[in-house]
Design a protein around this motif. Structure first.
Motif, PDB file in Angstrom:
ATOM      1  N   VAL A 119       0.804  -1.192   0.018  1.00 10.42           N
ATOM      2  CA  VAL A 119       0.165   0.066   0.153  1.00 10.42           C
ATOM      3  C   VAL A 119       0.889   1.371  -0.052  1.00 10.42           C
ATOM      4  N   PHE A 166       0.772   3.663  -3.282  1.00  6.67           N
ATOM      5  CA  PHE A 166       0.288   4.993  -3.124  1.00  6.67           C
ATOM      6  C   PHE A 166       0.883   6.267  -3.154  1.00  6.67           C
ATOM      7  N   VAL A 193      -4.257   8.860   3.906  1.00  5.97           N
ATOM      8  CA  VAL A 193      -4.886   7.847   3.003  1.00  5.97           C
ATOM      9  C   VAL A 193      -4.247   6.537   3.060  1.00  5.97           C
ATOM     10  N   ILE A 194      -2.931   6.441   3.340  1.00  7.93           N
ATOM     11  CA  ILE A 194      -2.303   5.215   3.703  1.00  7.93           C
ATOM     12  C   ILE A 194      -2.656   4.632   5.002  1.00  7.93           C
ATOM     13  N   GLN A 198      -5.399   5.159   6.651  1.00  9.18           N
ATOM     14  CA  GLN A 198      -6.977   4.609   6.554  1.00  9.18           C
ATOM     15  C   GLN A 198      -7.154   3.387   5.719  1.00  9.18           C
ATOM     16  N   THR A 199      -6.354   3.414   4.685  1.00  8.66           N
ATOM     17  CA  THR A 199      -6.577   2.130   3.896  1.00  8.66           C
ATOM     18  C   THR A 199      -5.905   0.941   4.652  1.00  8.66           C
ATOM     19  N   LEU A 200      -4.834   1.076   5.442  1.00  6.55           N
ATOM     20  CA  LEU A 200      -4.379  -0.128   6.237  1.00  6.55           C
ATOM     21  C   LEU A 200      -5.146  -0.436   7.464  1.00  6.55           C
ATOM     22  N   VAL A 240      -8.588  -0.223   7.092  1.00 10.06           N
ATOM     23  CA  VAL A 240      -9.602  -0.899   6.368  1.00 10.06           C
ATOM     24  C   VAL A 240      -9.109  -2.336   6.451  1.00 10.06           C
ATOM     25  N   LEU A 241      -7.982  -2.607   5.816  1.00 14.39           N
ATOM     26  CA  LEU A 241      -7.301  -4.009   5.623  1.00 14.39           C
ATOM     27  C   LEU A 241      -7.130  -4.739   6.746  1.00 14.39           C
TER      28      LEU A 241
END
Length: 163
Positions: free
Chosen positions: A112, A116, A133-134, A136-138, A140-141
């Motif tokens: 990610v 990104f 954004v990194i 938040q993505t992590l 969710v993952l």
């Protein structure tokens, strides 16, 4: 190609193949199954990707990404040991499934970050590792990893009770 060395390009291609193997396993079997082509693709691809990452350093020298790689090698190695040596041991399957899923989640952390901060070329989604954004993505993952681990535990328990 996005400022990648030849080793970086090879590492990226093998890494994508490994992640595709894991995703195929999750979709088809609900887990990374080392007895299948997709599971073998994940296992060997992850080993090669982790080992090649040791020769890559954006910031020079040994760094936290290298520690991630060594830890992932340990996780998939232990999972393979459980798969190969503990056949018929249903308790070992719980650990094997968890170790493989955890290695997959950990593989996504640098994936990610690197993706990104490089894509789209010229206007990447994130400016650096601390970009929200990194994070938040992590997050969710990580939630998906926890939910998937619970699903695998329940599925494995069902398999055990059917024996």
């Amino acid at each position: 190609m996005m400022g990648l060395s030849s080793l970086g390009i090879f590492h990226t291609i093998i890494g994508i193949a490994a992640l595709a193997g894991a995703l195929a396993g999750f979709i088809r079997y609900g887990k990374i199954n080392l007895g299948t082509v997709s599971g073998k693709l994940y296992f060997y691809g992850t080993l090669v990707t982790s080992l090649t990452s040791l020769g890559i350093s954006k910031h020079g020298g040994f760094n936290p990404g290298h520690v991630f790689s060594l830890f992932i090698i340990l996780l998939v190695g232990l999972a393979y040991f459980l798969y190969a040596r503990k056949k018929g041991n249903t308790k070992a399957r719980y650990f094997e499934n968890f170790l493989l899923s955890f290695s997959f989640f950990l593989s996504l952390v640098p994936t990610v970050n690197e993706t990104f901060t490089r894509v789209p070329i010229g206007h990447p989604l994130a400016t650096g590792i601390n970009d929200p954004v990194i994070g938040q993505t992590l997050l969710v993952l990580f939630i998906l990893f926890i939910a998937g681990s619970v699903f695998q535990f329940i599925s494995q328990k069902r398999v055990k009770s059917e024996e």
